[in-house]
Every structure is written in C-alpha cells, then in structure tokens.
Design an enzyme around this catalytic site. Structure first.
Site, PDB file in Angstrom:
ATOM      1  CB  SER A  92      -7.509 -17.535   7.745  1.00 57.92           C
ATOM      2  OG  SER A  92      -6.136 -17.269   7.545  1.00 57.92           O
ATOM      3  CG  ASP A  93      -4.673 -22.111  11.851  1.00 63.97           C
ATOM      4  OD1 ASP A  93      -3.564 -21.558  11.992  1.00 63.97           O
ATOM      5  OD2 ASP A  93      -5.026 -23.078  12.553  1.00 63.97           O
ATOM      6  CD1 TRP A  94       0.892 -21.562   7.442  1.00 63.95           C
ATOM      7  CD2 TRP A  94       1.645 -19.990   8.842  1.00 63.95           C
ATOM      8  NE1 TRP A  94       2.136 -21.192   7.010  1.00 63.95           N
ATOM      9  CE2 TRP A  94       2.631 -20.230   7.860  1.00 63.95           C
ATOM     10  CE3 TRP A  94       1.890 -19.038   9.820  1.00 63.95           C
ATOM     11  CZ2 TRP A  94       3.852 -19.555   7.848  1.00 63.95           C
ATOM     12  CZ3 TRP A  94       3.104 -18.370   9.817  1.00 63.95           C
ATOM     13  CH2 TRP A  94       4.066 -18.623   8.837  1.00 63.95           C
TER      14      TRP A  94
END
Length: 771
Positions: free
Chosen positions: A312-314
C-alpha cells in the site's frame, strides 16, 4: 463474465505463474507473459520456495499478519530512542514485517538484530526507503532524466543509488514512479517521466534494471547482490490523471485509456523484473486503487501473472474510509487484502483486524498465505534469510568522484535548449564580464523534490554562481539576487539591472524552489512564482545580451518575457552537480541535446494540453470559428513534446518503409516492418539529435491519438556526418486496447501514417496500409 483463476497456495509460492490473454511486446499494457516473475526458476528459487512453505507451516495467524505490516521509522533516530520504541517492540514480538524510511548500516543492523535474534521465528525485517533520484548522490529529477531521451541516464542513477542505499542497509526502494500525466499543475509530474506512455515505459524498464541488476543464471534475482535493491513500480494505477492536478484526487478513466495510456509503463517495468508494485491513492471509476480488484488482481496478478509483492502507499488502506469505500478499519483491511494489497504501510488495520476477519470468513486463509508468501519470497530473494545484516565497514558514506561525474553528465544530458536567437549560446569563455542574477543563481538547493533529507544537509547542490566563476576564471563575475523565489518585493531589481548593464552578458537563473513541486505541491498558477517575471523583464529592458536558465520541477507557462529573451535553457532541478552541469551547457562544454518529455502550455487555461490527444469532429481551423480552439490563444502548446534545440543544426530526411502494405493477420502473428530515416549534422560542431517516430491510425473502431510515440533514438554526429536510423515496428505499435474489461488488443485494417522527425510536430511521413 471472465472466469478469475484462483491459485492454490502451492501454485502461489512454488508453481509457475500463468498469464492470460495474448502476449505482446513490452510497452503494451494488458496481456503479457509470466517471464517477468523474478527469481522463479533454478535451484536458488526452488530452495526459497521450500523454505517459505516450511516457514508458513510454523507460523501462527498473528505471525502471518505481522509479515503484512510495515511501520515508519523516525528520521535520524537510532534504536533506543523514544520515537522508535513502538517499532522496536513490534520487531521483538514478531509483529512486524517491514520498516520504511530507515537507513544507515549501524541503525539497520541494530533493528535487524532485534527481529532476528529476539523474535520467536527470527524472520528478518525488510527495509524500504524512497530513493527516487539518488541516495547520497542526487541525480536530476525523473522528469529531467526523461528529457534526455536516453534511458541509460535513468539506469546510471539507479545503479549509483542502489549501491549507496544497499550499503546503508536499504533493501527496497519505492521507485520508479511511472505515472503518465497530462497535468502539469500536479506536483508529482516532477517524479514522472512526462506525458507519454512509450517514453515512460523505456525509462521505467531501464531504472528497474539499474536498481535490481540482472538475474543470476541459477534463478537468483539480481537484487540479491549487495550493490542492488528491489524496485517498486508505482503508483498502480492512473494516479497521474488526478482531476485539476490536485494530489490524491479522483480519476475517471475508460478501460481503453487505462490500458493504452496508464498501464503500459507498469507492464514494461514488470517485464524488466520489478519485484514489487505500490497501489495508488486515487479512485479509478469510483473505486479506490487500494480496493480495486480489477486493477490489482484481475489485471496485475491474474492477467499479467505478477507473483511479486503489492504494497500500500502511506496509510492507503486507512484512506479507504474517508474515500467512502470502507465503513471502518476492519472493512478497509478486508477490502484491501481481498482486492490484492499484500502489505499495509503505516496504518495497522490488517494486523488489528485480520484474525477476526479470518475467523468470520471475510478473508480466506488461502489469500492470507498468498500475501505472506509474497513478502517472504522478496526477503528470500534479497538474501535476508542467509545474511540479514550489512557490512558496516563497507557503507558508502558520500558521493564518490565517479558518482559525481555520472550525476553531472546526466544533468547536462537532460537539459533542453528551448530558444537560442542569434546564437546567444554558448557563451564564450573569453567574455570579460558576466552578471549572474536571480534567486537561484547563488542557491545550493537545486536537488529537487524527494531528495534524501540527510543528503540535503550533507551534500547540497553546486551553485550556478560558483560554477560560472570556475568556467570563466578570467571574467569579472558579479551577482545580484534581484527577487526572492516566491516574494513580491521588487526592491532588489535595480541592483540586478545595474549588474546587467555593467556586464557583457547576464545569466538570469529563475524558476521554482524544490518545495513547490513533488507530492502535495499542486499549483493553480504554473508561471514563475512571485516577482521573478518582473526581474526578467527588467533585465531585458537594459538591451544587453542575456540568457534565462529555468530551474523547475514541472512545465511552466513562461509568460510574456519569452519574446524578449534571446536564449532560454530548461535545466530542471539538476541535482547535486547542478551548477557545474548548467555551466557545462552554457559555455558549450556540452552541446544540449535534450527534448521536452511534456508539453509547455501557453496558459493555465489551456490545460490539459498534450501532443497525444484525440482529434475532434471539428479539429482546429483558423478560418472557422466553430472548431476546437480558444478565442484568445493560438493553437497548440508554447513548446511541444519532443522540442529541443542544439548549438548545431540537423536535417532529418523523409522516412522510408521496408514495405507499404502489411496484412493485419501477419502483424498479429509477429510480423514487423522497418522504418528508416537519414539524419545529417549540417552545422559546424558535434551534437546530438533525438530522432522520433510517431504513428497515427487514421480511422479505427476507437478514435486514436493524432500522434503516438513508438520509437526514439538519440544519436551523436560530427559536423557534416550522416547516419541512417532504423526502427522496427509491429503489432504493439500499430494496434490498441479496446474497452473490453478482460483485455482485448486489436490490430485493425486501414491506413496508418508514420511520422519521423525531431519533435511531435514533424510533418514528414509515409503511409502504411494494413490489409
């Protein structure tokens, strides 16, 4: 409805991936082959798979969920500090799989030792970092690198970055970013390779190979070596289409545009062996990237057979809640894992809710084990089970002379000469006086967005002023700031004007500070900030010779001052060796050969404006009001995609086809044709030209762009010398993807114009008939 293949655990961690659809060449998104799956053949890979199976059999549910958790480290803080206690405790308890934003041989070893020596299973941690265009040695921003039209520039950056990062304990970089974008207001255009999927594909593949190296003959991935890292293709997918250029914003896109514009660079990166993929923040047709089964599973994992890790991204999993897609953290965890996300960055919903979701049947044990196997496979491929530590004595502590040379060469190679009236450039080294003016003439902050914070402190960029003084040691060089980068105060302009009047030539260095581009740096007005245009106008009013050097992270609307500027050099944010590289070009040590990888609009109101647009039923006609145009602007951009001048001159001949008719069925079976063109240096000095090939399908079942880049070659020629440049094109260049959800690539009968020239505006063409 297309049948979705569900692989067993055995096939997921030990079998051969099967790709659906029709195999096509790298650069065409959609169907592909499983050959790109890294480390899947040979004794080393087999040994890894046996180890993973055994380890999965020993793991509790909590330990499996822990492998899917990535937590952030506190910058410049070693183990034992208050800010890192939670990460250390999680590592000790076996509740952590990966850590991001950590580097330093001693720091990573200390944390790794906690995980390996104090947790029950001793599974090593995976350390990731945003190494975007350099670690200690900061190269030009990715948008600048694309302007080189030389993928070896990106590869050189990645090789130097990987060596420096891996020696400092970093295993994994969250790069390359390959978001194609038609939106210059979007700050992350600086991290991209611009507006074209073909160019972006070439640079994405080169950067992956630079980061990861070449796989070993025994099936060992290249990133197992101690001078390479695992790459991450991001952001999957269509992030560059954010409405209004506002970061994290909505994207609404058809299936055909998704596959023809946004997906090709990802397919090229995976064909090059990219080990991981990062999901995107945006929605795609209303479905967030982190919960999008169609993109993450149907296309990426099933159709393309990707066996690597999806991160995932942040807080991307958490953000499914404010998106209005998930009701709470448990729903966010369920939706993201089931859609295809394998590791959660920063937020902790999978770890907190996974056991209950498994018990309730909302996630399956098979999917959980598949995600864990992907994480463990990456760790095994990196060699972490065999040697989890880094040699502290071998850590690279700063840029080497060779790395600086590579950064300097790359920066100069990436610059674009936009304008050069009366051969104002190059400057003569015999000039007796030079004025350097502008807010960036004496700046050591030209590294660009997403530079490593520690590198910014220790290794700032070379100043233009200092480099000009070295390049012209016998000249009197004066400096006047004139204006601040973003301020409206014009009180310093008179001093700058005085300096310009007293000098033989003035170098005006203007643009954007790095903080004005990159993530969360969208701009509604992309002209020169503050009072910088007034400074340029005031220098122009002196009537003395001057050149403008632009340092920026995006295309700019260059304003009314362009007409009065004899010469304009686009230098972008050039990185560590900024000043030296700019001086190399200004004084002719390097003859500029870069080309624009993105269109420069005339005004913000023109956006989006890009070369690869579709025609309308009423294309532009200057004599007909009722055609597609603005009343108050000329047609087309200020500077077109592919534009770039040189200190010499080139002549590109008419393209020649090896055949003018080719059957569609032959193309579908792999037949190709050659396009050849002669290029001659008609000037008085050696230089580079970028020969560009474009295609236009005149009539198709889905309206095609008026031009599509399908080939480019940067060539160096001495004065008076010629060379024949040859391109080979086939189905992937002449066909397109339809709106079929399960992926349909089509090559249709009809006429195709093939253009070859020095920019996207070339008119030289030949017609090919597909029968």
């Amino acid at each position: 409805m297309r049948e979705v293949r569900r692989r067993t655990l055995l096939s997921a961690i030990g079998g051969t991936a099967v790709a659906g659809g029709t195999a096509v060449a790298a650069g065409a998104a959609g169907a592909g082959s499983a050959d790109a799956a890294p480390g899947r053949a040979g004794p080393a890979a087999t040994r890894h798979e046996h180890r993973i199976e055994r380890l999965l059999g020993r793991m509790t549910v909590e330990e499996k969920l822990a492998q899917l958790q990535q937590l952030p480290w506190a910058w410049d803080t070693g183990p034992g500090g208050g800010a890192t206690k939670d990460v250390e405790d999680a590592a000790r308890a076996g509740r952590l799989g990966s850590v991001l934003s950590i580097h330093g041989a001693r720091t990573t070893n200390a944390l790794q030792r906690i995980a390996v020596e104090e947790s029950r299973l001793g599974i090593p941690l995976l350390f990731g970092l945003d190494v975007i265009h350099g670690f200690w040695t900061t190269f030009p921003i990715p948008l600048a690198q694309a302007a080189s039209f030389d993928p070896d520039v990106a590869k050189a950056d990645a090789e130097v970055s990987a060596k420096e990062a891996r020696s400092n304990g970093v295993h994994w970089t969250f790069s390359p970013m390959m978001d194609v974008t038609h939106e210059p207001r979007w700050g992350r255009v600086a991290e991209s390779n611009g507006e074209d999927p073909y160019l972006t594909s070439a640079f994405a593949a080169a950067k992956v190979r630079g980061y990861q190296g070449e796989p070993g003959g025994t099936g060992t991935p290249g990133y197992a070596a101690q001078d390479h890292v695992a790459a991450c293709a991001k952001h999957f997918v269509a992030y560059g289409g954010a409405e209004g250029g506002r970061d994290y914003n909505t994207v609404d896109v058809s299936e055909s545009r998704l596959r023809n514009l946004y997906l090709p660079p990802f397919k090229a990166a995976l064909d090059a062996g990219a080990a991981t993929v990062m999901a995107s923040f945006n929605t795609i047709g209303g479905v967030p990237g982190h919960g999008n089964t169609h993109t993450l599973t149907d296309i990426l994992k099933e159709e393309w057979g990707f066996d690597g890790l999806v991160v995932s991204d942040w807080t991307g999993v958490q953000e499914l809640i404010p998106h209005g897609f998930a009701e709470d953290g448990a729903a966010a965890a369920r939706l993201s894992l089931n859609a295809g996300v394998d590791m959660e960055m920063t937020s902790t919903h999978l770890l907190k809710n996974g056991r209950r979701l498994l018990r309730e049947g909302r996630i399956s044990e098979e999917r959980l084990d598949d995600a864990v196997a992907r994480v463990l496979r990456l760790k095994a491929g990196l060699g972490l089970f065999d040697d989890p530590y880094v040699d502290e004595g071998a850590a690279v502590e700063g840029p080497t002379p060779a790395a600086r040379r590579a950064a300097r060469d790359s920066a100069a190679r990436s610059m674009v000469l936009l304008k050069n009236e009366g051969r104002t450039l190059p400057l003569k080294r015999s000039v007796t006086s030079i004025a350097v003016v502008g807010p960036f003439g004496d700046s050591d902050d030209l590294l660009g967005t997403w530079s490593l914070p520690a590198a910014v402190k220790k290794y700032p960029s070379v100043k233009v002023l200092d480099a000009v003084r070295r390049a012209a040691p016998d000249a009197k060089v004066t400096y006047a700031r004139g204006v601040d980068p973003e301020g409206e105060d014009t009180g310093g302009i008179p001093k700058a004007v005085s300096a310009a009047r007293s000098a033989d030539v003035t170098v005006v260095v203007v643009g954007e500070p790095p903080s004005m581009s990159g993530e969360a740096a969208a701009r509604s007005d992309i002209g020169l900030p503050g009072a910088q245009e007034k400074l340029v106008a005031a220098v122009a009013a002196t009537g003395k010779p001057f050149v403008v050097v632009l340092v920026n992270g995006r295309p700019l609307t260059v304003g009314d001052w362009l007409g009065s500027a004899p010469a304009v050099l686009e230098a972008w944010h050039p990185g560590l060796e900024a000043g030296n590289a700019i001086a190399d070009v200004l004084f002719g040590e390097v003859n500029p050969g870069g080309k624009l990888p993105v269109s420069f609009p005339r005004a913000v109101g023109q956006i989006p404006i890009h070369y690869n647009h579709e025609s309308t039923g009423r294309p532009y006609d200057p004599d007909n009001k009722y055609t597609s145009k603005y009343l108050d602007l000329p047609p087309g951009p200020q500077f077109a995609f592919g534009h770039g001048l040189s200190y010499t001159a080139f002549e590109i001949g008419e393209p020649r086809l090896s055949r003018e008719r080719i059957p569609a069925h032959a193309l579908r079976k792999g037949d190709t044709l050659e396009v050849a063109v002669s290029v001659t240096n008609t000037g008085d000095r050696a230089g580079d030209e970028v020969v560009q090939l474009y295609v236009h399908d005149l009539a198709a079942s889905i309206a095609q762009p008026v031009r599509r880049l399908r080939g480019f070659r940067r060539v160096t020629l001495e004065p008076g010398r010629s060379r024949t440049v040859r391109f080979r094109i086939g189905a992937d260049d002449l066909g397109f993807w339809t709106n079929a959800q399960d992926g349909e690539f089509r090559v249709e009968e009809g006429a195709v114009d093939i253009y070859v020239g020095a920019s996207s505006e070339t008119e030289a063409r030949r017609r090919l008939t597909i029968t």
